[in-house]
Design a protein around this motif. Structure first.
Motif, PDB file in Angstrom:
ATOM      1  N   SER A  73       6.017  -4.397  11.518  1.00 46.38           N
ATOM      2  CA  SER A  73       5.557  -5.181  10.372  1.00 46.38           C
ATOM      3  C   SER A  73       6.409  -4.859   9.142  1.00 46.38           C
ATOM      4  N   ALA A  95      -4.667  -0.693   9.999  1.00 45.88           N
ATOM      5  CA  ALA A  95      -3.614  -0.231   9.099  1.00 45.88           C
ATOM      6  C   ALA A  95      -3.845  -0.746   7.677  1.00 45.88           C
ATOM      7  N   GLU A  96      -4.314  -1.984   7.558  1.00 44.14           N
ATOM      8  CA  GLU A  96      -4.607  -2.535   6.224  1.00 44.14           C
ATOM      9  C   GLU A  96      -5.749  -1.775   5.559  1.00 44.14           C
ATOM     10  N   ALA A 122      -1.319   4.372   8.157  1.00 43.46           N
ATOM     11  CA  ALA A 122      -0.978   2.946   8.054  1.00 43.46           C
ATOM     12  C   ALA A 122       0.476   2.708   8.457  1.00 43.46           C
ATOM     13  N   PHE A 123       1.371   3.605   8.029  1.00 42.22           N
ATOM     14  CA  PHE A 123       2.798   3.444   8.351  1.00 42.22           C
ATOM     15  C   PHE A 123       3.029   3.500   9.850  1.00 42.22           C
ATOM     16  N   SER A 134       5.404  -4.623   6.256  1.00 38.82           N
ATOM     17  CA  SER A 134       4.603  -3.789   5.351  1.00 38.82           C
ATOM     18  C   SER A 134       4.931  -2.302   5.498  1.00 38.82           C
ATOM     19  N   ALA A 135       5.628  -1.933   6.581  1.00 38.89           N
ATOM     20  CA  ALA A 135       5.961  -0.521   6.798  1.00 38.89           C
ATOM     21  C   ALA A 135       6.811   0.029   5.661  1.00 38.89           C
ATOM     22  N   GLU A 156      -4.364   1.538   4.467  1.00 38.64           N
ATOM     23  CA  GLU A 156      -3.505   1.339   3.288  1.00 38.64           C
ATOM     24  C   GLU A 156      -4.344   1.196   2.021  1.00 38.64           C
ATOM     25  N   LEU A 193      -3.320  -3.593  13.401  1.00 36.76           N
ATOM     26  CA  LEU A 193      -2.813  -4.052  12.102  1.00 36.76           C
ATOM     27  C   LEU A 193      -3.922  -4.118  11.058  1.00 36.76           C
ATOM     28  N   TYR A 240       1.976   0.098  11.278  1.00 37.79           N
ATOM     29  CA  TYR A 240       2.915  -0.953  10.872  1.00 37.79           C
ATOM     30  C   TYR A 240       4.253  -0.805  11.584  1.00 37.79           C
ATOM     31  N   ASP A 241       4.712   0.433  11.731  1.00 38.42           N
ATOM     32  CA  ASP A 241       6.011   0.684  12.353  1.00 38.42           C
ATOM     33  C   ASP A 241       5.991   0.283  13.822  1.00 38.42           C
TER      34      ASP A 241
END
Length: 451
Positions: free
Chosen positions: A268, A233-234, A259-260, A270-271, A237, A230, A263-264
């Protein structure tokens, strides 16, 4: 049976004590666990507050008792947060100092962070203010209790909250002070997270160079440690956002895709926002025709909803190059589009691009055209059209002048770049250099003859 032959009398007594002591403790802890189970069966309500507080007053310090007390603190924190009683949430820490003193510092830090997260999970309109107030109180408590590590963690959390509250200057001051401490400790995990927060702050201040520098520092610190998916991923992003700000939409799309995926997999929320960014990159990269296939993919279908419908409508308008459809979509999905700063800003950029393309398409057949006619065809106020045309002329998007006395736009034919003109300028420059050199030599010969 105890193998007494191989042990001295003192060793035998030690073993007997180790066997007998937990039996007594188990009995007492079972009573505590039974009391907790009896209270915890009913839904959380105000009547249970005193019962949970009574359990916290138990003097036992064994593992099972500690776990029960920890759950009591969480239940009380949730009850107080739901009714916005932030002072009583803070009192849980202040009034249970003896309990926290018997815990390892890492576990205390975990409990405090969980309490802050519980406060964040409330549906109150003032949830953000409650978290900020709680973080400030926790920081003061950490200073009094000399819990440096926990204070640094909470300060990093507070900086993120201040950024969400649109107070980037205050957040930056907090991060600057925190960064000095972290660099001395060389805490790579905290440095990674804090540099990432710093990058977000500078981005909100539109200082892209410093934001990139902070993100690079975050990546450098992350290379030395294991980074959870995560957090990675941030970072991806943020990299995509900065690439998008620089106009490199292909690179931005790649970062957003990484990132997607993370998140997926983590389910999350955020996805969805990152998927919106991916669609935005396609539209800005003049590949709006590929958006349909992207949104129809297996991973994107399960995130279907108003946010993605909004981006699909924008992509459809961009593909048709229709300003009316664009404005209709922007008005219909205003909450989904204006709530995100990146999308809102770049939709303005997209609108300008579409407006310029439509104006060039309208004026291209003419050498002289009435401004009122252009405004009528494009369905915009004449003042707005005049302002945009003058801006395009200054930016050399086309050659022409505005005759505002007659209300006309005079368009000149674009001759393009003349290579002969450039070569002529180079010849003149070289001739000037030759003349200056000859003049300097003649001046030197004149001085020599005079001597």
């Amino acid at each position: 049976a105890i193998p007494t032959k191989a042990m001295s009398n003192n060793e035998v007594m030690d073993v007997v004590e180790e066997i007998q002591e937990p039996v007594v403790v188990e009995d007492e802890i079972d009573e505590l666990a039974a009391s907790f189970s009896l209270i915890d069966t009913d839904p959380l309500n105000e009547e249970k507050i005193e019962d949970y507080r009574t359990l916290l007053l138990n003097t036992r310090e064994d593992d099972k008792a500690i776990k029960i007390k920890e759950q009591c603190i969480y239940r009380l924190a949730r009850l107080f947060s739901q009714s916005d009683r932030i002072s009583e949430v803070m009192a849980l820490l202040q009034n249970n100092s003896q309990f926290f003193n018997c815990l390892p510092k890492a576990r205390t830090a975990k409990i405090v962070r969980t309490i802050i997260n519980i406060a964040a999970s409330t549906t109150s309109k003032d949830s953000l203010n409650i978290q900020v107030s709680l973080c400030k109180d926790v920081i003061a408590w950490c200073v009094a209790e000399k819990r440096t590590f926990l204070r640094q963690r909470v300060e990093a959390k507070l900086a993120s909250l201040l950024l969400q509250q649109k107070h980037p200057i205050e957040a930056l001051e907090l991060v600057d002070g925190l960064m000095k401490e972290l660099k001395k400790l060389d805490d790579k995990q905290m440095l990674t997270e804090t540099h990432l927060t710093e990058a977000r702050i500078y981005h909100s201040l539109q200082n892209i160079p410093k934001s990139k520098a902070s993100l690079t520092a975050s990546r450098t610190a992350a290379n030395a440690i294991y980074v959870v998916p995560l957090l990675q991923a941030e970072i991806d992003e943020m990299s995509g956002i900065l690439s998008c700000e620089e106009g490199d939409y292909s690179t931005a799309f790649s970062y957003f895709q990484e990132a997607f995926d993370a998140y997926d997999q983590a389910a999350s929320p955020s996805a969805v926002s990152v998927l919106q960014y991916m669609v935005l990159c396609k539209v800005l990269n003049e590949a709006a025709g590929e958006v349909g296939a992207l949104l129809a993919s297996k991973m994107a279908v399960k995130h279907a909803g108003p946010p993605l419908e909004a981006m699909a409508a924008i992509a459809k308008a961009a593909k048709a190059r229709s300003l009316e459809a664009f404005k209709t979509a922007a008005a219909a999905y205003s909450p989904q589009l204006t709530g995100d700063e990146l999308i809102s800003h770049h939709l303005d950029v997209l609108y300008d691009k579409m407006l310029e393309a439509n104006l060039l398409k309208i004026i291209s057949p003419y050498s002289c055209v009435e401004l009122a006619h252009v405004a009528k065809v494009i369905h915009l106020p004449e003042t707005q059209v005049v302002h945009k045309l003058s801006q395009m002329i200054l930016d050399r998007k086309f050659s022409g002048i505005l005759d505002q006395g007659k209300g006309h736009l005079i368009v000149y034919e674009s001759g393009g770049d003349d290579s002969n003109f450039g070569k002529g300028v180079d010849i003149i420059a070289n001739m000037g250099l030759v003349v200056e050199t000859l003049f300097a030599r003649a001046k030197g010969l004149g001085k020599a003859a005079a001597v």
